[in-house]
Design a protein around this motif. Structure first.
Motif, PDB file in Angstrom:
ATOM      1  N   ARG A 158      53.048  35.109  39.070  1.00 41.21           N
ATOM      2  CA  ARG A 158      54.106  33.909  39.174  1.00 41.21           C
ATOM      3  C   ARG A 158      53.373  32.551  40.108  1.00 41.21           C
ATOM      4  O   ARG A 158      54.105  31.600  39.933  1.00 41.21           O
ATOM      5  CB  ARG A 158      55.291  34.282  39.870  1.00 41.21           C
ATOM      6  N   ASP A 159      52.309  32.831  40.530  1.00 43.46           N
ATOM      7  CA  ASP A 159      51.793  31.950  41.400  1.00 43.46           C
ATOM      8  C   ASP A 159      51.021  30.947  40.421  1.00 43.46           C
ATOM      9  O   ASP A 159      50.221  31.632  39.711  1.00 43.46           O
ATOM     10  CB  ASP A 159      50.758  32.547  42.414  1.00 43.46           C
ATOM     11  N   PRO A 160      51.324  29.609  40.569  1.00 44.82           N
ATOM     12  CA  PRO A 160      50.546  28.759  39.580  1.00 44.82           C
ATOM     13  C   PRO A 160      48.893  28.715  39.927  1.00 44.82           C
ATOM     14  O   PRO A 160      48.573  28.988  41.063  1.00 44.82           O
ATOM     15  CB  PRO A 160      51.032  27.295  39.956  1.00 44.82           C
ATOM     16  N   TRP A 161      48.239  28.370  38.992  1.00 43.06           N
ATOM     17  CA  TRP A 161      46.736  28.243  39.504  1.00 43.06           C
ATOM     18  C   TRP A 161      46.241  26.927  39.930  1.00 43.06           C
ATOM     19  O   TRP A 161      46.944  25.948  39.384  1.00 43.06           O
ATOM     20  CB  TRP A 161      45.906  28.534  38.023  1.00 43.06           C
ATOM     21  N   PHE A 162      45.469  26.831  40.773  1.00 38.58           N
ATOM     22  CA  PHE A 162      45.040  25.493  41.195  1.00 38.58           C
ATOM     23  C   PHE A 162      43.300  25.534  40.649  1.00 38.58           C
ATOM     24  O   PHE A 162      42.646  26.555  40.858  1.00 38.58           O
ATOM     25  CB  PHE A 162      44.775  25.490  42.889  1.00 38.58           C
ATOM     26  N   VAL A 163      43.290  24.483  39.858  1.00 37.97           N
ATOM     27  CA  VAL A 163      41.951  24.321  38.946  1.00 37.97           C
ATOM     28  C   VAL A 163      41.215  22.954  39.379  1.00 37.97           C
ATOM     29  O   VAL A 163      41.806  21.972  39.091  1.00 37.97           O
ATOM     30  CB  VAL A 163      42.042  24.565  37.623  1.00 37.97           C
ATOM     31  N   ARG A 164      40.148  23.056  39.480  1.00 39.53           N
ATOM     32  CA  ARG A 164      39.279  21.883  39.752  1.00 39.53           C
ATOM     33  C   ARG A 164      37.874  21.886  38.783  1.00 39.53           C
ATOM     34  O   ARG A 164      37.532  23.116  38.823  1.00 39.53           O
ATOM     35  CB  ARG A 164      38.835  21.369  40.885  1.00 39.53           C
ATOM     36  N   ALA A 165      37.622  21.138  38.132  1.00 40.59           N
ATOM     37  CA  ALA A 165      36.387  21.086  37.128  1.00 40.59           C
ATOM     38  C   ALA A 165      35.470  19.802  37.242  1.00 40.59           C
ATOM     39  O   ALA A 165      34.453  19.797  37.399  1.00 40.59           O
ATOM     40  CB  ALA A 165      36.701  21.397  35.642  1.00 40.59           C
ATOM     41  N   ALA A 166      36.330  18.525  37.047  1.00 44.30           N
ATOM     42  CA  ALA A 166      35.709  17.473  36.992  1.00 44.30           C
ATOM     43  C   ALA A 166      35.012  17.007  38.531  1.00 44.30           C
ATOM     44  O   ALA A 166      33.825  16.580  38.773  1.00 44.30           O
ATOM     45  CB  ALA A 166      36.524  16.194  36.756  1.00 44.30           C
ATOM     46  N   GLU A 167      35.863  17.246  39.662  1.00 42.35           N
ATOM     47  CA  GLU A 167      35.437  16.700  40.961  1.00 42.35           C
ATOM     48  C   GLU A 167      34.556  17.730  41.371  1.00 42.35           C
ATOM     49  O   GLU A 167      33.496  17.413  42.133  1.00 42.35           O
ATOM     50  CB  GLU A 167      36.675  16.606  41.747  1.00 42.35           C
ATOM     51  N   TYR A 168      34.853  18.968  41.464  1.00 41.89           N
ATOM     52  CA  TYR A 168      34.033  20.058  41.680  1.00 41.89           C
ATOM     53  C   TYR A 168      34.541  21.490  40.888  1.00 41.89           C
ATOM     54  O   TYR A 168      35.672  21.358  40.636  1.00 41.89           O
ATOM     55  CB  TYR A 168      33.917  20.166  43.217  1.00 41.89           C
ATOM     56  N   PRO A 169      33.721  22.496  40.780  1.00 42.05           N
ATOM     57  CA  PRO A 169      34.172  23.604  40.170  1.00 42.05           C
ATOM     58  C   PRO A 169      34.774  24.687  41.248  1.00 42.05           C
ATOM     59  O   PRO A 169      34.296  25.153  42.007  1.00 42.05           O
ATOM     60  CB  PRO A 169      32.933  24.221  39.544  1.00 42.05           C
ATOM     61  N   GLY A 170      36.097  24.883  41.039  1.00 46.08           N
ATOM     62  CA  GLY A 170      36.893  25.864  41.754  1.00 46.08           C
ATOM     63  C   GLY A 170      38.110  26.317  41.111  1.00 46.08           C
ATOM     64  O   GLY A 170      38.945  25.489  40.611  1.00 46.08           O
TER      65      GLY A 170
END
Length: 306
Positions: free
Chosen positions: A247-259
């Motif tokens: 139920r916890d949404p995902w926090f996703v970064r790809a363009a700025e940094y990968p995490g």
């Protein structure tokens, strides 16, 4: 094995991760135990620590930006009406000891302290499991108990006024490469970790409905069963392994940094009553090569069931 030496995690007869329990870090990086380097079975590193763009990112582990106003993430603190500012509010995750430490995993006790006060007690388990000749799974569970004697709440930059920045919880910093990684997810139509959705879509994303989701914007902030990130010769698939974790949404970064991480406090602060315990479990598939959606779904099903 003592807490002052590197704790090595092994899988399929190979070292696949190193766990640092007592890092030598400046206070503004919120000292905490972390896994780095984590590698594929072929030896490709899939974590990064103290990167130039975000020097408070520490491999894979647990980090929270706001526990009752204390920063257990590192770096600046986002304050409503002021933005990101440097504050002397950093906490420390202190390694208290291992209850169990085997080659393929460990059970650890930690204290989350800030300003001389112990706020949270953590019980953390980490285990490595072989899935195939080219993939293994890192299973990380953390249980946090409020030992402060009063109600606490967990927030994020998003709950403090910064839209889209709901990071805090499990977090994995991947290596930055020449090109940004690709990301995709399981979608939000109720499909399970095995890819069999309620709308009849298959594990390859075929069929009707919104089973597949591609790109950072499509998966960021979505409470999907799993999300995947692929780089140069590797794929990581992150799966919530309990109903609450999913139920916890995902926090996703790809363009700025990968995490990739979880969001304990996405739209509102998470209250934690005195003496209350909450638990989250994330299983990460670490694979050589680039997986497609069908391959990611199949490995997630095997990893969560193991």
């Amino acid at each position: 094995m003592t807490a002052d030496t590197a704790t090595l995690l092994r899988c399929a007869g190979r070292v696949v991760a190193r766990y640092t329990t007592r890092p030598e870090l400046t206070a503004d990086r919120s000292p905490r135990p972390y896994l780095h380097p984590v590698t594929t079975l072929a030896g490709l590193p899939v974590t990064e620590t103290v990167p130039e763009d975000h020097p408070h990112h520490l491999g894979a582990g647990v980090a929270v930006a706001d526990v009752a106003g204390h920063n257990f993430w590192g770096g600046r603190t986002f304050v409503r009406g002021r933005g990101s500012v440097e504050l002397d509010n950093h906490g420390t995750q202190r390694h208290d000891g291992f209850k169990l430490c085997d080659p393929d995993g460990f059970v650890e006790e930690l204290s989350w302290t800030a300003g001389g006060e112990r706020l949270l007690r953590e019980h953390r388990t980490v285990a490595a499991t072989a899935l195939t000749d080219a993939a293994w799974a890192l299973d990380l569970t953390f249980s946090l108990t409020n030992v402060s004697g009063r109600e606490l709440s967990i927030g994020s930059p998003a709950t403090n006024g910064r839209p889209g920045a709901a990071y805090g919880g499990f977090f994995w910093r991947a290596p930055k490469e020449a090109t940004a990684p690709t990301v995709f997810g399981a979608g939000t139509d109720g499909s399970g970790a095995d890819g069999s959705g309620a709308d009849g879509s298959g594990a390859d994303g075929s069929g009707t409905g919104n089973w597949g989701a591609d790109g950072e914007e499509a998966v960021h902030g979505v409470a999907a069963d799993w999300v995947a990130m692929s780089g140069e010769g590797w794929t990581l698939v992150f799966a919530g392994a309990t109903a609450q974790t999913r139920r916890d949404p995902w926090f996703v970064r790809a363009a700025e940094y990968p995490g990739v991480g979880s969001s304990l406090a996405y739209g509102a602060r998470l209250p934690v009553a005195a003496g209350e315990t909450f638990v989250r479990r994330v299983v990460t598939v670490v694979a050589d090569g680039r997986l497609d959606r069908a391959g990611a779904a199949a490995l997630v099903r095997k990893a969560v069931a193991s």
